[in-house]
Design a protein around this motif. Structure first.
Motif, PDB file in Angstrom:
ATOM      1  N   THR B  38       0.848  -1.206   0.000  1.00 33.39           N
ATOM      2  CA  THR B  38       0.000   0.000   0.000  1.00 33.39           C
ATOM      3  C   THR B  38       0.875   1.244   0.000  1.00 33.39           C
ATOM      4  N   VAL B  41       2.032   2.109  -3.422  1.00 40.82           N
ATOM      5  CA  VAL B  41       0.966   2.737  -4.209  1.00 40.82           C
ATOM      6  C   VAL B  41       0.899   4.226  -3.896  1.00 40.82           C
ATOM      7  N   ALA B  42       0.772   4.539  -2.604  1.00 41.89           N
ATOM      8  CA  ALA B  42       0.609   5.938  -2.217  1.00 41.89           C
ATOM      9  C   ALA B  42       1.815   6.753  -2.664  1.00 41.89           C
ATOM     10  N   ALA B  44       4.018   6.166  -5.146  1.00 42.56           N
ATOM     11  CA  ALA B  44       4.094   6.337  -6.595  1.00 42.56           C
ATOM     12  C   ALA B  44       3.081   7.380  -7.044  1.00 42.56           C
ATOM     13  N   PHE B  45       1.904   7.355  -6.427  1.00 44.16           N
ATOM     14  CA  PHE B  45       0.893   8.331  -6.833  1.00 44.16           C
ATOM     15  C   PHE B  45       1.337   9.743  -6.497  1.00 44.16           C
ATOM     16  N   SER B  66       4.411   6.408 -13.183  1.00 45.01           N
ATOM     17  CA  SER B  66       4.089   6.332 -11.756  1.00 45.01           C
ATOM     18  C   SER B  66       2.633   5.955 -11.547  1.00 45.01           C
ATOM     19  N   THR B  69       2.272   2.283 -12.250  1.00 43.52           N
ATOM     20  CA  THR B  69       2.877   1.521 -11.159  1.00 43.52           C
ATOM     21  C   THR B  69       1.935   1.490  -9.961  1.00 43.52           C
ATOM     22  N   ALA B  70       1.402   2.683  -9.637  1.00 43.93           N
ATOM     23  CA  ALA B  70       0.473   2.744  -8.503  1.00 43.93           C
ATOM     24  C   ALA B  70      -0.698   1.803  -8.737  1.00 43.93           C
ATOM     25  N   MET B  74      -1.751  -1.367  -6.583  1.00 43.52           N
ATOM     26  CA  MET B  74      -3.042  -1.227  -5.903  1.00 43.52           C
ATOM     27  C   MET B  74      -3.901  -2.471  -6.126  1.00 43.52           C
ATOM     28  N   LEU B 119      -7.469   6.539  -8.815  1.00 45.46           N
ATOM     29  CA  LEU B 119      -6.500   5.984  -9.762  1.00 45.46           C
ATOM     30  C   LEU B 119      -7.107   5.708 -11.129  1.00 45.46           C
ATOM     31  N   ALA B 179      -4.433   9.887  -1.219  1.00 43.64           N
ATOM     32  CA  ALA B 179      -3.244   9.054  -1.046  1.00 43.64           C
ATOM     33  C   ALA B 179      -2.759   9.149   0.397  1.00 43.64           C
ATOM     34  N   GLY B 216       7.735   4.646  -2.531  1.00 46.84           N
ATOM     35  CA  GLY B 216       7.083   4.778  -3.836  1.00 46.84           C
ATOM     36  C   GLY B 216       7.981   5.479  -4.836  1.00 46.84           C
TER      37      GLY B 216
END
Lengths: 146, 401
Positions: B38, B41-42, B44-45, B66, B69-70, B74, B119, B179, B216
């Motif tokens: 998780t 994810v956050a 990369a975002f 990015s 990837t997120a 996710m 996303l 995020a 990330g």
């Protein structure tokens, strides 16, 4: 409103609609009867067959063992503690009960353990107390002091 | 959870006094993977939104990367939890019986909001125009597939692109707090457990958040380098340097926050401090001092700090960045490890320890954790094939007025 936004809203509406239908169809009947869990679960668990049948029902047939047991210190133990659940054996005598002869059976309760009080259950040091012999050669499991 | 055959065997795992239910760790390595994934994810975002919202132009080459990837991480973020519970076929019951009475149950809402509203929508608006173009170029099934992805909207007018751009921007703005929420939530799950002094601190959500950003950003950096290498393209050193710069800044904040937390603990020295001291110096020595702090913080901070002043040749810089991104990823993994596993190793009586052994072969937790870390890379490969960022049309200019 731009076309792509309209389409998206439509897709979201369909998605939410499907979720609502699924929620309606799949939610268990008694969900939230008492709280966030299935109310029926209580009844289901209660209605399961009991696997342990208590020592009184063993005494119907094994009266001699029950009798010697009632004379010794193991009087309060359930037969099924050592022989495993008896619900099948009670209905069908050909169904074999477990007979465990190794020392681990006795040591489960009698090994030295700082957490259990010595005046309530006698404890021995498994290494020092007659090492290498089976407990049941000296103690009768049904009546430890024979 | 491992099965314990006898009391003697159990006692070999114990030091001092522990309560019986503390013997076996209920949260194993899969629960380490959950905040780790998780967090990726956050992080990369947030890197993507640095480009979009804070308008850092140099990060443009990694924007779509990015986001994808997120998304790919996710999609598997819930899998460690579901497999850890051991009843994967009942997962849908969670979705159809939502409720607000437990912090754990809130994850469903946080997850759905982040995945569906943030996303997917952002990626959709970003790629809508290109998917229309691709649906015209392709034939057969792929044509249909892209059409379906565009929801059969084939508008390519500049107005429609401007709308996409505006809505996309708005979603990114909403996405930043989301995020933060996503990973702050994961930190809250641990930080709110008041019976556990190793976890219970209000700093936990913030620390989790910043370590999420660090990991990330390192992940995107790593993936960006690997992807450009595989495509045999020239890497955009400006973008890479900028990513490294932000990695450096956020790593400083992250390390400061974590040190603050520890200093606070040390100075307060409440009744749990003695056991935590023994824990950190003993069972967690390797994972905490060497992996989390040494590999994860000191080496990257020193190297990146050095690079802020003196820039070696491109080839060497690339190699350094590549190694640093791996170091950071490993370090953050051990940070999650120290939180999740560390918090369960000491007795809540504060008088003893249990132990946790990872069985590398045959341990279902390790195998599954590895699986859930590898699967996202395959999803990412698929997404990059489906929605290649390098084949996108150049963004449309919105005149300022």
């Amino acid at each position: 409103m731009p076309l792509q936004v309209k389409r998206l809203l439509l897709v979201f509406a369909i998605f939410i609609g499907i979720m609502l239908v699924l929620k309606y169809v799949l939610t268990p009947d008694s969900w939230r009867e008492y709280g966030p869990y299935r109310g029926n679960a209580i009844g289901e668990i209660a209605s399961q067959q009991a696997k342990f049948v208590q020592k009184e029902s063993c005494a119907d047939c094994h009266d001699s063992i029950a009798e010697i047991k009632s004379l010794g210190e193991h009087i309060n133990l359930q037969c099924e503690i050592c022989h495993g659940p008896g619900y099948q054996h009670v209905d069908d005598e050909n169904f074999k009960m477990e007979i465990t002869k190794n020392n681990a059976l006795c040591l489960r309760c009698h090994t030295m353990n700082a957490a259990s009080p010595k005046n309530i259950i006698k404890q021995i040091d498994a290494i020092e107390h007659n090492e290498g012999e089976e407990c049941i050669t000296c103690h009768n499991p049904h009546q430890p002091w024979l | 959870m491992d099965k314990i055959q006898s009391l003697y065997e159990a006692l070999t795992k114990v030091d001092g006094f522990i309560y019986p239910n503390e013997l076996a760790l209920n949260w194993d390595m899969l629960i380490v993977m959950y905040p780790y994934i998780t967090g990726l994810v956050a992080g990369a975002f947030i890197l993507a939104s640095l480009n979009r919202v804070f308008d850092i132009k140099a990060l443009r080459p990694t924007y779509e990367l990015s986001l994808l990837t997120a998304l790919s991480f996710m999609l598997v973020a819930t899998m460690p939890l579901i497999t850890h519970l051991g009843q994967p076929l009942r997962f849908y019951e969670m979705l159809i019986t939502p409720h607000l009475t437990s912090a754990m149950a809130i994850f469903g809402f946080v997850y759905l909001w982040y995945l569906m509203v943030v996303l997917l929508l952002e990626i959709w608006f970003d790629y809508r125009y290109d998917m229309v173009i691709w649906s015209r170029e392709k034939k057969g099934f792929m044509k249909f597939f892209y059409k379906a992805l565009t929801l059969w909207v084939s508008d390519t007018s500049p107005e429609s692109r401007k709308t996409d751009e505006k809505i996309g921007y708005f979603i990114t703005v909403v996405g930043i707090p989301s995020a933060f929420l996503l990973h702050g939530y994961v930190g809250f799950i641990f930080g709110s457990i008041k019976a556990n002094p190793w976890w219970s601190t209000v700093m936990m959500p913030v620390i989790f958040l910043f370590s999420a950003m660090v990991s990330g950003i390192a992940l995107v950096m790593f993936i960006y380098m690997v992807v450009t290498y595989l495509r045999k393209q020239k890497i955009d050193m400006n973008a890479l340097d900028t990513i490294a710069k932000y990695l450096f800044y956020i790593l400083i904040i992250d390390f400061t926050l974590e040190s603050l937390d520890q200093i606070h603990r040390i100075y307060e020295a409440d009744e749990s401090f003695d056991i935590l001291k023994i824990l950190v110096r003993g069972k967690l020595f390797f994972t905490f001092f060497i992996m989390q702090i040494g590999v994860g913080v000191v080496i990257p901070l020193a190297t990146l700090g050095f690079l802020q002043f003196k820039k070696p040749r491109v080839r060497i810089r690339k190699l350094i960045y590549w190694i640093i991104s791996i170091c950071v990823l490993v370090g953050i993994f051990y940070m999650r490890w120290n939180v999740v596993i560390g918090g369960q190793l000491f007795s809540k009586s504060f008088y003893g320890f249990t132990s946790y052994k990872v069985n590398l072969i045959g341990g279902s937790d390790v195998t599954l954790s590895l699986l859930w870390f590898i699967v996202p890379f395959f999803i990412l490969a698929f997404l990059l094939w489906l929605l290649p960022p390098w084949k996108k049309a150049p963004p449309i200019e919105i005149p300022e007025d």
